[in-house]
Write an enzyme that holds these catalytic residues in place. Structure first.
Site, PDB file in Angstrom:
ATOM      1  N   ARG A 262      93.666  70.664  44.353  1.00 46.64           N
ATOM      2  CA  ARG A 262      92.541  71.196  45.524  1.00 46.64           C
ATOM      3  C   ARG A 262      92.382  69.763  46.159  1.00 46.64           C
ATOM      4  NH1 ARG A 262      87.030  74.040  42.666  1.00 46.64           N
ATOM      5  NH2 ARG A 262      87.131  72.031  41.853  1.00 46.64           N
TER       6      ARG A 262
ATOM      7  N   GLU B 129      86.263  67.012  45.722  1.00 46.32           N
ATOM      8  CA  GLU B 129      87.853  66.790  45.356  1.00 46.32           C
ATOM      9  C   GLU B 129      88.018  66.450  46.477  1.00 46.32           C
ATOM     10  OE1 GLU B 129      86.599  68.595  41.830  1.00 46.32           O
ATOM     11  OE2 GLU B 129      87.020  69.416  43.822  1.00 46.32           O
TER      12      GLU B 129
ATOM     13  N   LYS C 119      68.639  76.295  33.430  1.00 46.05           N
ATOM     14  CA  LYS C 119      70.165  76.230  32.516  1.00 46.05           C
ATOM     15  C   LYS C 119      69.690  76.890  31.277  1.00 46.05           C
ATOM     16  CE  LYS C 119      73.447  74.354  33.616  1.00 46.05           C
ATOM     17  NZ  LYS C 119      75.245  72.766  33.229  1.00 46.05           N
TER      18      LYS C 119
END
Length: 643
Positions: A399, A371, A285
C-alpha cells in the site's frame, strides 16, 4: 472435549430471510446463541476471535433491518465477519475456517452473495461502499450500501479520502463506525442512546429540513451561521463534528451490544432521506467471552483453544520466531546506536517492534494502519540523520509503494525496510501472502534487497542494514519459526551484493542451485538427491537479489550445465534478474540451461504453508524434477526423484 452449545433459535436461521421472521424480542437470545456458536467454532479451528465477538449484536441488527444481500453489507476488516458467515448460509462449514478447501477467514466474493466485497486489508469499505451506492443511484437500483469499519481501520487515510467524496451517494450510503477500543468516544449510556434515536428520527430530520429551507431564504451568511451552529451543537454532545465536516450526517455514539438501542436507529437511517449517514457504534472486543474480554490483544487472533478454560493449544517448543529475532537484534543494536529507531503500522508484536519498544520506548513509533505515512515518516527521519527501520508486513507494504519510490528511492534516503511475512503465509491465504516484494522492490534504482536463509542470517542482515547509510535497503523474511540455526554471538556485516556457496564449489559440476531466502533447506535436500543420482551439485545462497552477485553467478553459469534459481516470490524477482544477466552477458550462447522456480502466477488459496509450497512447486522433489527435465532424463528418473 466440550459439548456443542444448544442453539434452538439459531438452528432456525440459515439465511437473513429466516432471521427476519423472528420477533424483535427473540433477537437477544439469537445473539447469545450466535456468540456461543462462534466461540465453539473458533475454538476448534483457530482464527480471529475478539473482533467477531464484538459485533454479534450489530451483525444480527444489520441483517434484521436491512434487505441483504440486495442492500450491500461490507465488513472492514473482514475478520469481523465470522458471525455474518454463520447466519448467511455458511454455518455448516464454519468449522472449516482457514483450512484447505474451507471457508476464508475474511469476506470473499466467490464464497457467498452476502459477501459483496473482499476485505482482508483494512480501510477499503467506505470507498467500495461509495462505488456500490453510486452505481445503484445511476441505475435506479433502490439498494443501499452499508460499510462497517472498525478494528482501527478508521486510522488509515483512505477512509477519509472516501468520506470526502461520499456526498455523491446521498442516502444510499450508510457507514457504521465500529469503535471497539473507545478511541473516539467515552462509554455510552441511556442519554446518548436517546439522543441517537432522536437525531436519526424522521421528525427531527423533517424539522431540520424545514429549518434548512427557511434559512436558505435568509441571507447566505445567516444560512451558513445557522448550519454551523446546529452542526457544532450536535458535535459537542455527540463528538461527530469531524464527520459532519466531511459531509456525513452523524448519529451516535450508541451501545453496539444493546439491541433496543440499535434497532430503532438502524430503522430510522434505513428509511431516511438524509444522507450519507455515519452511525457511531461502541462495542467491546471479545464481548461475552471472559478470557477475550480480559485480554483483547491476545485473543484478537488465536490458535485452537479450550472453550471452557480459554487455554490455547500450545505449539511445540522450537527455534525462535523470525519476528522476535529481528526485534531483539534491533533492540540490542540500538543500545550502542542512538540513531536507530523503529516504525510499525499497527503491528508491534507481529513485527517484533514490541521487543524494541520495551527497551527503547522513545524511539519506537506505531503509526496505526497508515503504511503510506509510516514510510514517508521514516524518510523524514532518515533525511534528518536518523537510522529508521520500517517494520511492515510484506502484504501491507504494497500500500506504500508510491512512497517507497517517490519519497525514499528517488531521494536515495537510507530507510531500512524490515519486511515480515514474506512468501506464503498459510491460513491467511492470498490476501496476506508476501508474494510480490522481491519483484516490486528490485525494480527500483538505489534499492538493496536481501533475504535471509535462516534466523542467524537475519541477525547479520539486520546489522548490515543498520550499518548501511548509502541509500534504502530492505530485507524480507518469512512468518513463523526459524530452522534451528546456531545463533551468532556477534552479528557480521555482510558485503553488499555478495552471496556464498554452501555446498560444492564454483570450479565445476553438473548442476548449480541458486537459492534466495528460506527455501535453502529444500535446495540442499534436492542436492542430496541429485548427488545420490551421480549428479554433482553446487548450492549457493545468494543472499541478495539486488545487487546480484554477478561474479558468483557468472562463475557458476560457465562451469555447470544446469542452473536453477529458487525463490519464494512472484515472477519478476531473482529468476528474472539472473536471466537478464545471462542474456546481457551471452551466457546462454553456450547451451547453458537456466530454469527458474518461483511462486505460480495465481493467487493461492489458504492452506497449511507446507501444502502451499508443495502446490507452488518449491519443494526438494520439484527442484529435482526440474533439474532432471532440463537434463532430459527419462520419466523413470523423474519418478525416482519424486520418491
Amino acid at each position: 472435549m466440550t459439548l456443542r452449545p444448544e442453539t434452538p433459535l439459531l438452528d432456525q436461521v440459515d439465511t437473513p430471510l429466516d432471521l427476519r421472521k423472528l420477533e424483535p424480542a427473540q433477537l437477544r437470545q439469537l445473539a447469545d446463541e450466535l456468540r456461543a456458536e462462534m466461540i465453539d467454532a473458533v475454538g476448534s479451528t483457530g482464527g480471529h476471535l475478539g473482533s467477531g465477538l464484538g459485533v454479534v449484536e450489530l451483525t444480527v441488527a444489520l441483517h434484521y433491518v436491512f434487505n441483504t444481500p440486495q442492500d450491500r453489507l461490507i465488513w472492514d476488516v473482514g475478520h469481523q465477519a465470522y458471525p455474518h458467515k454463520i447466519i448467511t448460509g455458511r454455518r455448516d462449514r464454519i468449522r472449516t475456517l482457514r483450512q484447505g478447501g474451507g471457508l476464508s477467514g475474511f469476506t470473499k466474493r466467490s464464497e457467498s452473495e452476502y459477501d459483496p466485497f473482499g476485505a482482508a486489508h483494512s480501510s477499503t469499505s467506505i470507498s467500495a461502499g461509495l462505488g456500490f451506492a453510486v452505481a445503484n443511484k445511476l441505475t435506479g437500483n433502490p439498494g443501499k450500501a452499508i460499510a462497517v469499519i472498525g478494528d482501527g481501520a478508521m486510522s488509515a487515510g483512505m477512509a477519509y479520502e472516501a468520506m470526502n467524496n461520499a456526498e455523491q451517494a446521498g442516502n444510499r450510503l450508510v457507514v457504521i463506525l465500529n469503535d471497539n477500543d473507545m478511541s473516539i468516544a467515552p462509554p455510552v449510556g441511556g442519554l446518548s442512546a436517546y439522543l441517537a434515536r432522536l437525531i436519526s428520527s424522521s421528525e427531527y430530520l423533517g424539522l431540520r429540513s424545514i429549518a434548512s429551507k427557511l434559512a436558505k431564504k435568509l441571507s447566505r451568511r445567516v444560512h451558513q451561521s445557522l448550519g454551523k451552529a446546529e452542526e457544532y451543537t450536535r458535535g459537542m454532545v455527540t463528538g461527530g463534528t469531524l464527520f459532519e465536516e466531511l459531509g456525513f450526517y452523524y448519529v451516535g455514539p450508541i451501545d453496539g451490544h444493546n439491541l433496543d438501542h440499535l434497532l430503532p436507529v438502524l430503522e430510522n437511517v434505513r428509511d431516511s432521506e438524509q444522507g450519507p449517514v455515519l452511525i457511531h457504534v461502541v462495542t467491546q472486543k471479545g464481548k461475552g467471552y471472559a478470557p477475550a474480554e480480559e485480554s483483547a490483544d491476545k485473543y484478537h487472533g488465536v490458535p485452537k483453544f479450550d472453550v471452557v478454560t480459554g487455554e490455547k493449544a500450545k505449539s511445540k517448543a522450537g527455534p525462535p520466531a523470525y519476528q522476535n529475532v529481528f526485534g531483539e537484534t534491533l533492540a540490542m543494536l540500538a543500545q550502542s546506536d542512538e540513531k536507530i529507531c523503529a516504525i510499525t503500522a499497527a503491528m508491534p508484536s507481529g513485527t517484533g517492534v514490541d521487543k524494541f519498544a520495551a527497551a527503547h520506548p522513545e524511539r519506537a513509533f506505531d503509526v496505526g494502519i497508515a503504511e503510506q505515512h509510516g514510510v514517508t515518516f521514516a524518510a523524514g527521519l532518515a533525511a534528518q540523520g536518523m537510522r529508521p527501520f520500517a517494520a511492515i508486513y510484506s502484504t501491507f507494504l504494497q500500500r506504500a509503494f508510491d512512497q517507497i519510490v517517490h519519497d525514499v528511492a528517488i531521494q536515495n534516503l537510507p530507510v531500512r525496510f524490515a519486511i515480515d511475512r514474506a512468501g506464503l503465509v498459510g491460513a491467511d491465504g492470498a490476501t496476506h501472502a508476501g508474494s510480490f516484494d522481491l519483484t516490486y522492490l528490485a525494480t527500483l534504482p538505489n534499492m538493496v534487497v536481501m533475504s535471509p536463509s535462516d534466523e542467524a542470517e537475519l541477525v547479520h542482515m539486520t546489522y548490515t542494514a543498520a550499518e548501511y547509510d548509502d541509500g534504502p535497503i530492505a530485507f524480507r523474511y518469512p512468518r513463523g519459526n526459524g530452522v534451528g540455526a546456531a545463533m551468532p554471538e556477534v552479528p557480521q556485516k555482510l558485503e553488499i551484493g555478495k552471496g556464498r556457496i554452501v555446498r560444492g564449489d564454483e570450479k565445476g559440476g553438473k548442476v548449480a542451485i541458486l537459492s534466495l531466502g528460506s527455501r535453502l533447506a529444500e535446495a540442499l535436500a534436492a542436492a542430496d538427491t541429485l548427488v545420490a543420482k551421480g549428479l554433482s551439485t553446487t548450492v549457493a545462497d545468494l543472499r541478495f537479489v539486488k545487487p546480484l552477485d554477478a561474479d558468483l553467478i557468472r562463475k557458476l553459469a560457465t562451469t555447470h550445465e544446469v542452473v536453477v534459481t529458487v525463490e519464494e516470490g512472484s515472477i519478476g524477482g531473482l529468476g528474472a534478474h539472473v536471466l537478464t544477466l545471462a542474456s546481457d552477458e551471452g551466457l546462454l550462447d553456450g547451451g547453458l540451461k537456466i530454469r527458474t522456480l518461483r511462486l505460480p502466477d495465481i493467487f493461492q488459496d489458504h492452506d497449511t504453508p507446507e501444502k502451499q509450497y508443495e502446490q507452488a512447486g518449491l519443494n526438494a522433489p520439484h527442484i529435482v524434477e526440474t533439474v532432471l527435465n532440463a537434463l532430459r532424463h527419462n520419466s523413470a528418473g523423474v519418478e525416482e526423484a519424486r520418491a
